[in-house]
Design a protein around this motif. Structure first.
Motif, mmCIF file in Angstrom:
data_model
loop_
_atom_site.group_PDB
_atom_site.id
_atom_site.type_symbol
_atom_site.label_atom_id
_atom_site.label_comp_id
_atom_site.label_asym_id
_atom_site.label_seq_id
_atom_site.Cartn_x
_atom_site.Cartn_y
_atom_site.Cartn_z
ATOM 1 N N ALA A 168 0.827 -1.212 0.000
ATOM 2 C CA ALA A 168 0.000 0.000 0.000
ATOM 3 C C ALA A 168 0.859 1.259 0.000
ATOM 4 O O ALA A 168 1.881 1.339 0.669
ATOM 5 C CB ALA A 168 -0.915 -0.007 1.219
ATOM 6 N N GLY A 169 0.408 2.251 -0.771
ATOM 7 C CA GLY A 169 1.052 3.557 -0.776
ATOM 8 C C GLY A 169 2.309 3.669 -1.606
ATOM 9 O O GLY A 169 2.904 4.749 -1.693
ATOM 10 N N THR A 170 2.728 2.597 -2.251
ATOM 11 C CA THR A 170 3.943 2.651 -3.077
ATOM 12 C C THR A 170 3.661 3.394 -4.375
ATOM 13 O O THR A 170 2.615 3.218 -4.998
ATOM 14 C CB THR A 170 4.464 1.237 -3.348
ATOM 15 N N ARG A 171 4.609 4.207 -4.805
ATOM 16 C CA ARG A 171 4.474 5.013 -6.028
ATOM 17 C C ARG A 171 5.532 4.551 -7.034
ATOM 18 O O ARG A 171 6.730 4.522 -6.724
ATOM 19 C CB ARG A 171 4.667 6.497 -5.744
ATOM 20 N N ILE A 172 5.082 4.220 -8.216
ATOM 21 C CA ILE A 172 5.960 3.691 -9.262
ATOM 22 C C ILE A 172 5.920 4.635 -10.445
ATOM 23 O O ILE A 172 4.840 4.969 -10.961
ATOM 24 C CB ILE A 172 5.516 2.270 -9.665
ATOM 25 N N ASP A 173 7.061 5.075 -10.894
ATOM 26 C CA ASP A 173 7.201 6.047 -11.981
ATOM 27 C C ASP A 173 7.002 5.371 -13.342
ATOM 28 O O ASP A 173 6.740 4.176 -13.444
ATOM 29 C CB ASP A 173 8.601 6.665 -11.882
ATOM 30 N N ARG A 194 5.566 -1.365 1.551
ATOM 31 C CA ARG A 194 4.677 -0.205 1.616
ATOM 32 C C ARG A 194 5.458 1.100 1.458
ATOM 33 O O ARG A 194 6.603 1.219 1.870
ATOM 34 C CB ARG A 194 3.941 -0.179 2.957
ATOM 35 N N ASP A 195 4.772 2.082 0.840
ATOM 36 C CA ASP A 195 5.270 3.459 0.782
ATOM 37 C C ASP A 195 6.665 3.570 0.176
ATOM 38 O O ASP A 195 7.494 4.391 0.592
ATOM 39 C CB ASP A 195 5.260 4.094 2.176
ATOM 40 N N CYS A 196 6.944 2.731 -0.807
ATOM 41 C CA CYS A 196 8.201 2.831 -1.552
ATOM 42 C C CYS A 196 8.068 3.836 -2.692
ATOM 43 O O CYS A 196 6.956 4.163 -3.126
ATOM 44 C CB CYS A 196 8.602 1.471 -2.110
ATOM 45 N N LEU A 197 9.199 4.300 -3.187
ATOM 46 C CA LEU A 197 9.245 5.210 -4.328
ATOM 47 C C LEU A 197 10.219 4.623 -5.343
ATOM 48 O O LEU A 197 11.421 4.544 -5.079
ATOM 49 C CB LEU A 197 9.720 6.590 -3.861
ATOM 50 N N LEU A 198 9.697 4.195 -6.494
ATOM 51 C CA LEU A 198 10.526 3.595 -7.536
ATOM 52 C C LEU A 198 10.507 4.531 -8.740
ATOM 53 O O LEU A 198 9.485 4.676 -9.416
ATOM 54 C CB LEU A 198 9.986 2.210 -7.922
ATOM 55 N N CYS A 199 11.631 5.161 -9.018
ATOM 56 C CA CYS A 199 11.696 6.185 -10.061
ATOM 57 C C CYS A 199 11.906 5.558 -11.446
ATOM 58 O O CYS A 199 12.139 4.362 -11.580
ATOM 59 C CB CYS A 199 12.803 7.177 -9.746
ATOM 60 N N VAL A 205 11.374 2.108 0.842
ATOM 61 C CA VAL A 205 12.603 2.072 0.041
ATOM 62 C C VAL A 205 12.473 3.076 -1.106
ATOM 63 O O VAL A 205 11.421 3.182 -1.739
ATOM 64 C CB VAL A 205 12.847 0.655 -0.503
ATOM 65 N N VAL A 206 13.539 3.806 -1.382
ATOM 66 C CA VAL A 206 13.575 4.758 -2.496
ATOM 67 C C VAL A 206 14.671 4.320 -3.464
ATOM 68 O O VAL A 206 15.848 4.246 -3.090
ATOM 69 C CB VAL A 206 13.853 6.192 -2.007
ATOM 70 N N ASP A 221 13.758 1.140 4.366
ATOM 71 C CA ASP A 221 14.350 2.485 4.398
ATOM 72 C C ASP A 221 15.666 2.613 3.638
ATOM 73 O O ASP A 221 16.410 3.580 3.841
ATOM 74 C CB ASP A 221 14.550 2.949 5.852
ATOM 75 N N VAL A 222 15.975 1.674 2.768
ATOM 76 C CA VAL A 222 17.147 1.814 1.901
ATOM 77 C C VAL A 222 16.883 2.921 0.880
ATOM 78 O O VAL A 222 15.781 3.043 0.346
ATOM 79 C CB VAL A 222 17.460 0.485 1.189
ATOM 80 N N ILE A 223 17.898 3.716 0.608
ATOM 81 C CA ILE A 223 17.842 4.729 -0.455
ATOM 82 C C ILE A 223 19.007 4.465 -1.402
ATOM 83 O O ILE A 223 20.157 4.364 -0.959
ATOM 84 C CB ILE A 223 17.930 6.158 0.111
ATOM 85 N N ALA A 224 18.701 4.351 -2.698
ATOM 86 C CA ALA A 224 19.743 4.114 -3.700
ATOM 87 C C ALA A 224 19.753 5.268 -4.687
ATOM 88 O O ALA A 224 18.716 5.623 -5.261
ATOM 89 C CB ALA A 224 19.502 2.791 -4.425
#
Length: 367
Positions: free
Chosen positions: A247-252, A265-270, A285-286, A302-305
Motif C-alpha cells: 500500500a502507498g507505493t508510487r511507481i514512476d 509499503r510506501d516505496c518510491l521507484l523512479c 525504500v527509495v 528504508d534503503v535509499i539508492a
C-alpha cells in the motif's frame, strides 16, 4: 473553478493574511501570474518574480512581508512542497468522468460493476471481473477475466489489467501500464550457459545448442491500496505465488518489476528502475532513476539508492547506496575522489620511474 484565499489555506491546514475573500482560479509561477492566479513564491529566491507578474495573492514562506511585496493576501506555508501537493490536488479536476458505460465498451455479462462506475470508449472488461464503486476506466483500457478492482480506482487510457489481477482501493494506473503480463521465466533441459558461469564465476566449457522451455506463470499480481503505477511500466505475474506491491507505493514511468517480486509499503521507484525476479524490497525504500536490482536478493526497509546504482547483493535496512556495484554512499564518494586522482598519481609514478632509470653521471668523467 474559483477558490478564495481562505478556502485554499483551510484546505492546506495553514494560515492566511490579508483579503481572504480574494478569488483564485489557478496557480502560477510568480513572474507569469495574473490577477486571478495564486503565485507560488515559496522561498525568498522567488520573491523577485512577483514584481514581474501581476499576482494579488501568493503562497509565501513563514515570516514573509507580503505587504512589502505588493500583495493583497498571502498564504504562509511552513513546508512549501507539501503546500504544493495540496494546491495542485485542490485545483486539478483529476480526470472527471460521468458514471455510466460508453456504448462502444465491451463488457462480459458475468462481470460485476458496482455503483457509480465510469467506463469509457472501447474499454473491454472480461468474464467475472469485478469493478469497485466509483472506479473510472478510461478509453481503450482493458480489464482481464477474473480481475478485481477496489473502490475509486483510476485506470487511464490504454492501461492493461490482466486476468485475475487484484487491485486495492484508489489504485491509479497511468496510460500504457501493464499489470499481470507473464513472467520472463525459462529453463533448458541441460545445464545452461548462464547456470554454468554463475557457478564458475566466468569460466565456461563448450556447451551443446540450448533450447529454452517456458515456465508458465500460475500466480498473479496484487497491488495494495493507494498504489500508483506510471505510464508504460510493467509488473509481471508470479510463477506460483503473486507478485505484490504494498500500500502507498508510487511507481514512476518505465519501471519493470519481474515475476515473484515483493515490494513493501510506501516505496518510491523512479523511472527506469528494474527489479529482477523473486527479489524482496522492504518498506519505504527509495530507488532513484535507472537503479538495477539483481534477482533473488533482499533490500531492507528504508534503503535509499542513488540514480544508476546497481544492487547485486542484499542491502541491509537503512543503507544509503551509490554506484555500480552498489556500496555505501560515503565509500563510493571516497572511491570516486580517488578515481579522479588516478591520472595525477600515474604521472607522478611515471616521473619517478623515469628518474630511477636515468643513468647517474660520474663526477670524474667531467675532468
Amino acid at each position: 473553478m474559483a477558490h478564495t484565499v481562505a478556502e485554499i489555506a483551510a484546505a492546506l491546514g495553514t494560515t492566511w493574511e490579508g483579503d481572504g475573500d480574494l478569488a483564485i482560479t489557478r496557480a502560477s509561477e510568480p513572474a507569469t501570474a495574473g490577477p486571478d492566479a495564486l503565485a507560488l513564491a515559496m522561498k525568498p529566491d522567488y520573491a523577485d518574480g512577483l514584481a514581474q507578474g501581476r499576482a494579488r495573492a501568493a503562497v509565501l514562506w513563514p515570516g514573509a512581508d507580503w505587504r512589502a511585496l505588493g500583495l493583497e493576501a498571502a498564504i504562509l506555508a511552513p513546508r512549501p512542497r507539501m503546500a504544493l501537493a495540496g494546491i495542485t490536488r485542490l485545483m486539478d479536476p483529476w480526470h472527471p468522468m460521468a458514471p455510466g458505460v460508453h456504448p462502444s465498451a465491451v463488457i462480459d455479462p458475468s462481470a460485476t460493476l458496482a455503483e457509480d462506475v465510469s467506463v469509457g470508449p472501447f474499454v473491454v472488461i472480461g468474464a467475472h471481473a469485478s469493478i469497485g464503486a466509483g472506479s473510472r476506466i478510461q478509453a481503450h483500457a482493458s480489464i482481464g477475466d477474473g480481475a478485481t478492482l477496489g473502490p475509486d480506482c483510476l485506470i487511464r487510457e490504454g492501461a492493461r489489467v490482466c486476468h485475475h489481477v487484484r487491485l486495492g482501493a484508489r489504485v491509479i494506473l497511468h496510460p500504457g501500464a501493464v499489470i499481470g503480463s507473464d513472467g520472463f521465466s525459462y529453463v533448458t533441459p541441460e545445464t545452461s550457459g548462464v547456470e554454468e558461469i554463475r557457478r564458475s564465476l566466468g569460466q565456461r566449457s563448450v556447451t551443446p545448442p540450448q533450447h529454452w522451455e517456458r515456465i508458465h506463470s500460475l500466480g498473479s499480481v496484487t497491488l495494495g491500496d493507494d498504489v500508483e503505477v506510471g505510464a508504460n511500466s510493467t509488473i509481471d505475474r508470479g510463477t506460483i505465488r503473486d507478485t505484490t506491491v504494498g500500500a502507498g507505493t508510487r511507481i514512476d514511468n518505465l519501471v519493470m518489476l519481474g515475476h515473484n517480486v515483493q515490494v513493501g509499503r510506501d516505496c518510491l521507484l523512479c523511472s527506469q528502475v528494474g527489479i529482477a525476479g523473486s527479489t524482496r524490497v522492504g518498506d519505504r525504500v527509495v530507488l532513484a532513476g535507472q537503479v538495477g536490482v539483481n534477482d533473488n536478493i533482499f533490500i531492507g526497509d528504508d534503503v535509499i539508492a542513488a540514480g544508476a546504482t546497481k544492487i547485486y547483493s542484499n542491502a541491509p535496512a537503512g543503507r544509503v547506496l551509490m554506484g555500480a556495484p552498489a556500496m555505501k554512499m560515503e565509500a563510493h564518494l571516497e572511491a570516486y575522489k580517488a578515481l579522479r586522482r588516478l591520472p595525477r598519481l600515474l604521472r607522478r609514478l611515471e616521473a619517478a620511474d623515469a628518474a630511477r632509470q636515468k643513468p647517474v653521471s660520474n663526477p670524474a668523467d667531467s675532468d
